[in-house]
Design a protein around this motif. Structure first.
Motif, PDB file in Angstrom:
ATOM      1  N   ASN A  19      -1.112  -3.452   8.173  1.00  0.00           N
ATOM      2  CA  ASN A  19      -2.421  -2.807   8.167  1.00  0.00           C
ATOM      3  C   ASN A  19      -2.307  -1.328   7.840  1.00  0.00           C
ATOM      4  OD1 ASN A  19      -4.211  -4.997   8.795  1.00  0.00           O
ATOM      5  ND2 ASN A  19      -3.303  -5.015  10.818  1.00  0.00           N
ATOM      6  N   GLU A  20      -1.302  -0.669   8.368  1.00  0.00           N
ATOM      7  CA  GLU A  20      -1.093   0.747   8.062  1.00  0.00           C
ATOM      8  C   GLU A  20      -0.782   0.939   6.580  1.00  0.00           C
ATOM      9  OE1 GLU A  20       1.847   2.342  10.739  1.00  0.00           O
ATOM     10  OE2 GLU A  20       0.700   1.694  12.502  1.00  0.00           O
ATOM     11  N   ARG A  21       0.090   0.098   6.042  1.00  0.00           N
ATOM     12  CA  ARG A  21       0.472   0.187   4.634  1.00  0.00           C
ATOM     13  C   ARG A  21      -0.737  -0.033   3.722  1.00  0.00           C
ATOM     14  NH1 ARG A  21       4.555  -3.469   4.594  1.00  0.00           N
ATOM     15  NH2 ARG A  21       5.871  -1.901   5.523  1.00  0.00           N
ATOM     16  N   MET A  22      -1.651  -0.879   4.143  1.00  0.00           N
ATOM     17  CA  MET A  22      -2.824  -1.183   3.329  1.00  0.00           C
ATOM     18  C   MET A  22      -3.975  -0.207   3.559  1.00  0.00           C
ATOM     19  SD  MET A  22      -2.674  -5.305   3.334  1.00  0.00           S
ATOM     20  CE  MET A  22      -3.778  -5.464   1.950  1.00  0.00           C
ATOM     21  N   GLY A  23      -3.837   0.663   4.544  1.00  0.00           N
ATOM     22  CA  GLY A  23      -4.866   1.670   4.803  1.00  0.00           C
ATOM     23  C   GLY A  23      -6.087   1.148   5.538  1.00  0.00           C
ATOM     24  N   ILE A  24      -5.930   0.066   6.294  1.00  0.00           N
ATOM     25  CA  ILE A  24      -7.051  -0.508   7.034  1.00  0.00           C
ATOM     26  C   ILE A  24      -7.343   0.362   8.253  1.00  0.00           C
ATOM     27  CG2 ILE A  24      -7.812  -2.494   8.406  1.00  0.00           C
ATOM     28  CD1 ILE A  24      -6.156  -4.257   6.482  1.00  0.00           C
ATOM     29  N   GLU A  25      -8.627   0.693   8.421  1.00  0.00           N
ATOM     30  CA  GLU A  25      -9.057   1.506   9.557  1.00  0.00           C
ATOM     31  C   GLU A  25     -10.225   0.834  10.263  1.00  0.00           C
ATOM     32  OE1 GLU A  25      -9.759   5.636   8.835  1.00  0.00           O
ATOM     33  OE2 GLU A  25      -8.158   5.738   7.344  1.00  0.00           O
ATOM     34  N   LEU A  26     -10.076   0.603  11.564  1.00  0.00           N
ATOM     35  CA  LEU A  26     -11.177   0.081  12.369  1.00  0.00           C
ATOM     36  C   LEU A  26     -12.195   1.199  12.560  1.00  0.00           C
ATOM     37  CD1 LEU A  26      -9.349  -1.914  15.184  1.00  0.00           C
ATOM     38  CD2 LEU A  26     -10.747  -2.848  13.350  1.00  0.00           C
ATOM     39  N   ALA A  36     -14.235  -2.659   9.618  1.00  0.00           N
ATOM     40  CA  ALA A  36     -13.083  -1.878   9.165  1.00  0.00           C
ATOM     41  C   ALA A  36     -13.229  -1.595   7.679  1.00  0.00           C
ATOM     42  CB  ALA A  36     -11.767  -2.612   9.430  1.00  0.00           C
ATOM     43  N   THR A  37     -12.527  -0.562   7.235  1.00  0.00           N
ATOM     44  CA  THR A  37     -12.508  -0.211   5.815  1.00  0.00           C
ATOM     45  C   THR A  37     -11.088  -0.316   5.293  1.00  0.00           C
ATOM     46  OG1 THR A  37     -12.206   2.136   6.306  1.00  0.00           O
ATOM     47  CG2 THR A  37     -14.475   1.350   6.016  1.00  0.00           C
ATOM     48  N   MET A  38     -10.992  -0.446   3.957  1.00  0.00           N
ATOM     49  CA  MET A  38      -9.699  -0.513   3.280  1.00  0.00           C
ATOM     50  C   MET A  38      -9.870   0.052   1.882  1.00  0.00           C
ATOM     51  SD  MET A  38      -7.378  -3.907   2.477  1.00  0.00           S
ATOM     52  CE  MET A  38      -8.561  -4.571   1.290  1.00  0.00           C
ATOM     53  N   PRO A  39      -8.973   0.944   1.445  1.00  0.00           N
ATOM     54  CA  PRO A  39      -9.081   1.457   0.076  1.00  0.00           C
ATOM     55  C   PRO A  39      -8.694   0.376  -0.932  1.00  0.00           C
ATOM     56  CG  PRO A  39      -7.075   2.260   1.091  1.00  0.00           C
ATOM     57  CD  PRO A  39      -7.842   1.519   2.164  1.00  0.00           C
ATOM     58  N   VAL A  40      -9.343   0.418  -2.088  1.00  0.00           N
ATOM     59  CA  VAL A  40      -8.965  -0.495  -3.172  1.00  0.00           C
ATOM     60  C   VAL A  40      -7.642  -0.016  -3.772  1.00  0.00           C
ATOM     61  CG1 VAL A  40      -9.600  -1.386  -5.451  1.00  0.00           C
ATOM     62  CG2 VAL A  40     -11.338  -1.189  -3.638  1.00  0.00           C
ATOM     63  N   GLU A  41      -7.536   1.288  -4.011  1.00  0.00           N
ATOM     64  CA  GLU A  41      -6.313   1.848  -4.592  1.00  0.00           C
ATOM     65  C   GLU A  41      -5.114   1.520  -3.704  1.00  0.00           C
ATOM     66  OE1 GLU A  41      -4.372   6.121  -5.879  1.00  0.00           O
ATOM     67  OE2 GLU A  41      -6.538   5.982  -5.586  1.00  0.00           O
ATOM     68  N   GLY A  42      -4.064   1.023  -4.332  1.00  0.00           N
ATOM     69  CA  GLY A  42      -2.862   0.631  -3.601  1.00  0.00           C
ATOM     70  C   GLY A  42      -2.882  -0.816  -3.152  1.00  0.00           C
ATOM     71  N   ASN A  43      -4.044  -1.482  -3.289  1.00  0.00           N
ATOM     72  CA  ASN A  43      -4.192  -2.876  -2.863  1.00  0.00           C
ATOM     73  C   ASN A  43      -4.704  -3.745  -4.012  1.00  0.00           C
ATOM     74  OD1 ASN A  43      -3.413  -2.558  -0.087  1.00  0.00           O
ATOM     75  ND2 ASN A  43      -5.335  -1.447   0.203  1.00  0.00           N
ATOM     76  N   THR A  44      -4.207  -3.451  -5.205  1.00  0.00           N
ATOM     77  CA  THR A  44      -4.681  -4.156  -6.395  1.00  0.00           C
ATOM     78  C   THR A  44      -3.615  -5.100  -6.945  1.00  0.00           C
ATOM     79  OG1 THR A  44      -3.934  -2.333  -7.799  1.00  0.00           O
ATOM     80  CG2 THR A  44      -6.234  -2.289  -7.069  1.00  0.00           C
ATOM     81  N   GLY A  48      -5.561  -4.377 -12.015  1.00  0.00           N
ATOM     82  CA  GLY A  48      -6.295  -3.256 -11.428  1.00  0.00           C
ATOM     83  C   GLY A  48      -7.450  -3.660 -10.535  1.00  0.00           C
ATOM     84  N   LEU A  49      -7.567  -4.947 -10.254  1.00  0.00           N
ATOM     85  CA  LEU A  49      -8.618  -5.452  -9.369  1.00  0.00           C
ATOM     86  C   LEU A  49      -8.095  -5.552  -7.946  1.00  0.00           C
ATOM     87  CD1 LEU A  49      -9.763  -8.460 -11.586  1.00  0.00           C
ATOM     88  CD2 LEU A  49     -10.686  -6.136 -11.587  1.00  0.00           C
ATOM     89  N   LEU A  50      -8.990  -5.410  -6.972  1.00  0.00           N
ATOM     90  CA  LEU A  50      -8.597  -5.621  -5.575  1.00  0.00           C
ATOM     91  C   LEU A  50      -7.936  -6.989  -5.464  1.00  0.00           C
ATOM     92  CD1 LEU A  50      -8.688  -4.750  -2.568  1.00  0.00           C
ATOM     93  CD2 LEU A  50     -10.912  -5.905  -2.443  1.00  0.00           C
ATOM     94  N   HIS A  51      -6.749  -7.016  -4.900  1.00  0.00           N
ATOM     95  CA  HIS A  51      -6.001  -8.264  -4.737  1.00  0.00           C
ATOM     96  C   HIS A  51      -6.730  -9.151  -3.729  1.00  0.00           C
ATOM     97  CE1 HIS A  51      -2.751 -11.032  -4.008  1.00  0.00           C
ATOM     98  NE2 HIS A  51      -2.009 -10.432  -4.924  1.00  0.00           N
ATOM     99  N   GLY A  52      -6.902 -10.422  -4.069  1.00  0.00           N
ATOM    100  CA  GLY A  52      -7.555 -11.355  -3.152  1.00  0.00           C
ATOM    101  C   GLY A  52      -6.840 -11.446  -1.821  1.00  0.00           C
ATOM    102  N   GLY A  53      -5.522 -11.352  -1.853  1.00  0.00           N
ATOM    103  CA  GLY A  53      -4.753 -11.385  -0.611  1.00  0.00           C
ATOM    104  C   GLY A  53      -5.047 -10.185   0.273  1.00  0.00           C
ATOM    105  N   ALA A  90     -13.453  -5.652  -7.201  1.00  0.00           N
ATOM    106  CA  ALA A  90     -13.624  -4.230  -6.908  1.00  0.00           C
ATOM    107  C   ALA A  90     -12.443  -3.535  -7.572  1.00  0.00           C
ATOM    108  CB  ALA A  90     -13.622  -3.979  -5.406  1.00  0.00           C
ATOM    109  N   THR A  91     -12.702  -2.400  -8.213  1.00  0.00           N
ATOM    110  CA  THR A  91     -11.638  -1.707  -8.939  1.00  0.00           C
ATOM    111  C   THR A  91     -11.374  -0.303  -8.416  1.00  0.00           C
ATOM    112  OG1 THR A  91     -13.237  -0.946 -10.584  1.00  0.00           O
ATOM    113  CG2 THR A  91     -12.044  -2.992 -11.071  1.00  0.00           C
ATOM    114  N   SER A  92     -12.252   0.196  -7.556  1.00  0.00           N
ATOM    115  CA  SER A  92     -12.057   1.539  -7.010  1.00  0.00           C
ATOM    116  C   SER A  92     -12.843   1.679  -5.714  1.00  0.00           C
ATOM    117  CB  SER A  92     -12.519   2.598  -8.018  1.00  0.00           C
ATOM    118  OG  SER A  92     -13.917   2.470  -8.241  1.00  0.00           O
TER     119      SER A  92
END
Length: 140
Positions: A19-26, A36-44, A48-53, A90-92
């Protein structure tokens, strides 16, 4: 841990390496809603699309926190099933996941998680079921 606030604080401080690596914040934790939120960048994925996983990791995190809140101090939640339908890319920006209860029983709980983009468009719908197991009073 006996109150929602205590469980929420524990979850925030023990999110885990993934969760930390993916930037998830409650951002909100109540008995009826976990957000919770999660950035798209770094999780594509490579296009360049948000990874389904990544959407599923966000969903599992939210559903597990919601189940832990419902389980209370005498039980703990373990995921038994999760599924996801990916509606759009989602791309960004940031995606936001919202978990709400579908069923909250004594030994099982299920939640729907809706992941939306910055414009409020649904990116993914997920459902998770967690077993609520009794804590072993002899283990710490």
């Amino acid at each position: 841990m006996t109150t929602i606030d205590e469980i929420a604080e524990y979850m925030r401080s023990h999110m885990g390496a993934l969760n930390e690596r993916m930037g998830i914040e409650l951002v909100e934790v109540t008995a009826d809603r976990v957000v919770a939120t999660m950035p798209v960048e770094g999780n594509t994925q490579p296009y360049g699309l948000l990874h389904g996983g990544a959407s599923v990791v966000l969903a599992e995190t939210l559903g597990s926190v919601a189940a832990a809140i419902h389980a209370g101090p005498d039980r703990f939640a373990v995921g038994t099933d999760i599924n996801a339908t990916h509606h759009r890319s989602a791309t960004s920006g940031v995606v936001t996941g919202v978990a709400t209860p579908l069923h909250r029983g004594r030994t099982m709980a299920s939640f729907e998680i809706v992941v939306s983009d910055d414009a409020g468009r649904r990116v993914c719908t997920s459902r998770i079921t967690c077993a609520l197991l009794e804590r072993d009073p002899g283990r710490k």
